[in-house]
Design a protein around this motif. Structure first.
Motif, PDB file in Angstrom:
ATOM      1  N   ALA A  22       0.909  -1.187  -0.155  1.00 28.84           N
ATOM      2  CA  ALA A  22      -0.157  -0.054  -0.222  1.00 28.84           C
ATOM      3  C   ALA A  22       0.867   1.220  -0.018  1.00 28.84           C
ATOM      4  CB  ALA A  22      -0.790  -0.039   1.176  1.00 28.84           C
ATOM      5  N   ALA A  23       2.085   1.194   0.705  1.00 26.07           N
ATOM      6  CA  ALA A  23       2.760   2.490   0.883  1.00 26.07           C
ATOM      7  C   ALA A  23       3.610   2.622  -0.633  1.00 26.07           C
ATOM      8  CB  ALA A  23       4.030   2.075   1.973  1.00 26.07           C
ATOM      9  N   VAL A  24       4.001   1.488  -1.064  1.00 24.27           N
ATOM     10  CA  VAL A  24       4.555   1.551  -2.441  1.00 24.27           C
ATOM     11  C   VAL A  24       3.447   2.333  -3.676  1.00 24.27           C
ATOM     12  CG1 VAL A  24       5.379   0.170  -4.376  1.00 24.27           C
ATOM     13  CG2 VAL A  24       6.339  -0.093  -2.223  1.00 24.27           C
ATOM     14  N   ILE A  25       2.163   1.896  -3.647  1.00 16.44           N
ATOM     15  CA  ILE A  25       1.234   2.133  -4.579  1.00 16.44           C
ATOM     16  C   ILE A  25       0.770   3.607  -4.077  1.00 16.44           C
ATOM     17  CG2 ILE A  25      -1.208   2.119  -4.666  1.00 16.44           C
ATOM     18  CD1 ILE A  25      -0.846  -1.079  -4.420  1.00 16.44           C
ATOM     19  N   ILE A 176       3.246  -0.027 -14.069  1.00 19.44           N
ATOM     20  CA  ILE A 176       2.883  -1.615 -14.215  1.00 19.44           C
ATOM     21  C   ILE A 176       3.719  -2.753 -14.028  1.00 19.44           C
ATOM     22  CG2 ILE A 176       1.760  -2.855 -16.021  1.00 19.44           C
ATOM     23  CD1 ILE A 176       0.687  -0.502 -17.424  1.00 19.44           C
ATOM     24  N   ALA A 177       5.149  -2.469 -14.459  1.00 12.21           N
ATOM     25  CA  ALA A 177       6.163  -3.453 -14.307  1.00 12.21           C
ATOM     26  C   ALA A 177       6.379  -3.649 -12.910  1.00 12.21           C
ATOM     27  CB  ALA A 177       7.420  -2.943 -15.217  1.00 12.21           C
ATOM     28  N   LEU A 182       6.079  -6.861  -8.014  1.00 13.52           N
ATOM     29  CA  LEU A 182       5.585  -7.149  -6.651  1.00 13.52           C
ATOM     30  C   LEU A 182       4.531  -8.097  -6.461  1.00 13.52           C
ATOM     31  CD1 LEU A 182       5.193  -3.343  -5.541  1.00 13.52           C
ATOM     32  CD2 LEU A 182       6.727  -4.870  -4.794  1.00 13.52           C
ATOM     33  N   CYS A 183       3.879  -8.240  -7.444  1.00 15.55           N
ATOM     34  CA  CYS A 183       2.707  -9.473  -7.576  1.00 15.55           C
ATOM     35  C   CYS A 183       3.591 -10.708  -7.623  1.00 15.55           C
ATOM     36  CB  CYS A 183       1.786  -9.331  -8.531  1.00 15.55           C
ATOM     37  SG  CYS A 183       0.522  -7.807  -8.189  1.00 15.55           S
TER      38      CYS A 183
END
Length: 495
Positions: A22-25, A176-177, A182-183
């Motif tokens: 969430a922090a990265v997003i 997107i990358a 991360l996913c």
């Protein structure tokens, strides 16, 4: 199974991962918003540079008209549009200098000179003075230089705008990358740390469903996975115990069927012997000698002992149809005491501590058999010494399996640890207790510590079977102060 000493919560790990994600997003969103705001400013400034270029172009048109018709309105339009271009530079000087600081300086110098030249030329004509032939070409040249400078701003802004759009596209692709990466990382970590142990647990359960019974031995740090493994292993242990009990029950059933046939075969000759003894007793009318009477008495005693053994074996091999009713526990104990009173020595103090409001759902005769056997065992354990037997009953609520360890330190065998409301019955005595090396065998059939020949070692086994048929538990509890048996039976809902 022993797990690693340091364990962490899987939930905490998931929370940490999702908070980090969430922090990265949020960071990416903030950067994106910043870039979009920058692009918005670029687009707004693009409108400014376009308006600026149009203003300079309008000034050139009015200049052309002026030199064709020498109208005052064309002169004023020329000066006004050029002044508007200057105002646009002054109000957006930072952006114009960012595009080309040198061009800003050049444009300002050219603009001042151009206005001065136009003003001198126009004022000379209005006063009737002949115009300088070289003024018009000079003004036109300066005007062209102003338009060229405006074109530089326009082209640079177009270039910067395209570069900004390209950066935004590149950044969007990077987002997107990053999210895809991360996913993938989360999936790989989850697969390794979470799904892999679950797969091993699944494989272990598949082995169980196919008939094998093996405990799962996986070393993981996550508390939830460890808890799941412990639960599965407890289930496996219970299955092992159930399997052993099933095999044991089948053996006992087969033994019971065999003993039933044997007792039937023994009963017939015993009946014949008993009849023959009766004939000998009534006999020929002759007086029996003391030796004959003694022998006949011994034969009758042995016949009675054989019949008693046959009765025990018959009770062991035959299943009873239980008549279950809610009965006051105190009433069953009191009636049992009346039946057994003559068999308990006077030196033994029997204490009954049971609330009159305690009820158990039981077959009365079977439950009396349980208490008779347990009380006789306690009396035999005390022997000829002075002693005490205590029967204690209470309502006991067990909220979770760990409470069993609080109430009972080392029960043998270990109860099933099912939370609920129970009627607890403790039968304790002041005897020496059962030796530790024999405690695990006391509920096995044909096991006995008594030396008399009348005891076949079936008493506690039958008691255990009766209590289990009553959906209860019985186990041996040994402490330094007192030893004895604990019975747990389901309590009535309104108790």
């Amino acid at each position: 199974m022993q797990h690693m000493k340091k364990s962490s919560s899987l939930l905490n790990k998931f929370i940490l991962v999702f908070v980090s994600l969430a922090a990265v997003i949020v960071l990416l969103v903030l950067i994106t918003i910043s870039m979009l705001q920058f692009m918005k400013n670029q687009i707004n400034f693009r409108e400014v540079t376009s308006l600026f270029y149009e203003s300079v172009l309008d000034a050139r048109r009015s200049e052309k008209n002026y030199f064709m018709f020498y109208k005052n309105s064309d002169y004023e339009e020329n000066i006004r549009t050029l002044a508007r271009a200057g105002e646009l530079i002054n109000s957006n000087r930072f952006f114009f200098e960012h595009l080309s600081g040198q061009t800003v300086f050049t444009f300002s110098s050219l603009s001042e000179r151009y206005v001065q030249m136009m003003s001198n030329h126009h004022h000379g004509l209005t006063r009737g003075k002949p115009g300088d032939p070289a003024a018009e070409p000079a003004i036109r040249l300066t005007g062209q230089q102003l338009l060229n400078a405006a074109g530089i701003f326009n082209r640079n802004e177009t270039k910067y705008l395209h570069a900004g759009i390209n950066r935004l596209i590149l950044f969007s692709l990077s987002i997107i990358a990053v999210l895809a990466g991360l996913c993938i990382i989360i999936i790989v970590i989850a697969s390794k740390k979470f799904f892999a142990p679950l797969k091993q647990i699944e494989a272990g359960l598949n082995v169980i469903t196919e008939g094998g019974i093996n405990k799962i031995n996986i070393q993981v740090k996550d508390q939830e996975i460890n808890s799941l493994i412990d639960t599965v292993n407890k289930m496996v242990q219970e299955l092992e115990e159930k399997k052993w009990q099933l095999v044991h029950s089948e053996k006992i059933a087969a033994l019971g069927a065999m003993l039933s046939g044997i007792t039937h075969e023994i009963n017939n000759p015993v009946s014949n012997i008993s009849t023959s003894v009766d004939i000998l007793k009534s006999g020929t009318g002759k007086k029996k000698s003391a030796l004959e009477k003694k022998i006949i008495g011994q034969i009758e005693g042995e016949i009675e002992r054989i019949r008693k053994i046959i009765g025990i074996i018959t009770g062991f091999s035959q299943k009873k149809n239980l008549k279950m009713t809610w009965t006051a526990l105190n009433l069953i104990i009191q009636e049992t005491y009346v039946l057994l009173k003559k068999n308990i020595p006077e030196d033994i103090d029997l204490q009954i501590k049971i609330n009159r409001q305690l009820y158990i759902k039981a077959d009365k005769s079977c439950m009396q058999q349980v208490f008779i056997n347990l009380l006789k065992n306690s009396a035999d354990a005390i022997g000829s010494r002075k002693g005490r037997i205590t029967i204690f009953g209470q309502l006991l609520t067990i909220k979770n399996p760990d409470d069993f360890s609080i109430f009972y330190k080392n029960p043998i065998p270990s109860p099933r640890k099912i939370p609920g409301r129970y009627i607890e019955i403790q039968i304790t005595d002041s005897g020496p207790g059962i030796r530790e090396n024999m405690q695990n065998k006391i509920f096995e059939p044909f096991f006995t510590t008594k030396k008399n020949h009348d005891n076949m070692g079936l008493g506690l086994y039958i008691i255990n079977e009766i209590i289990r048929e009553h959906q209860g538990e019985i186990f041996y509890n040994n402490s330094h102060e007192k030893s004895g048996f604990v019975i747990l039976l389901p309590a009535r809902d309104d108790q």
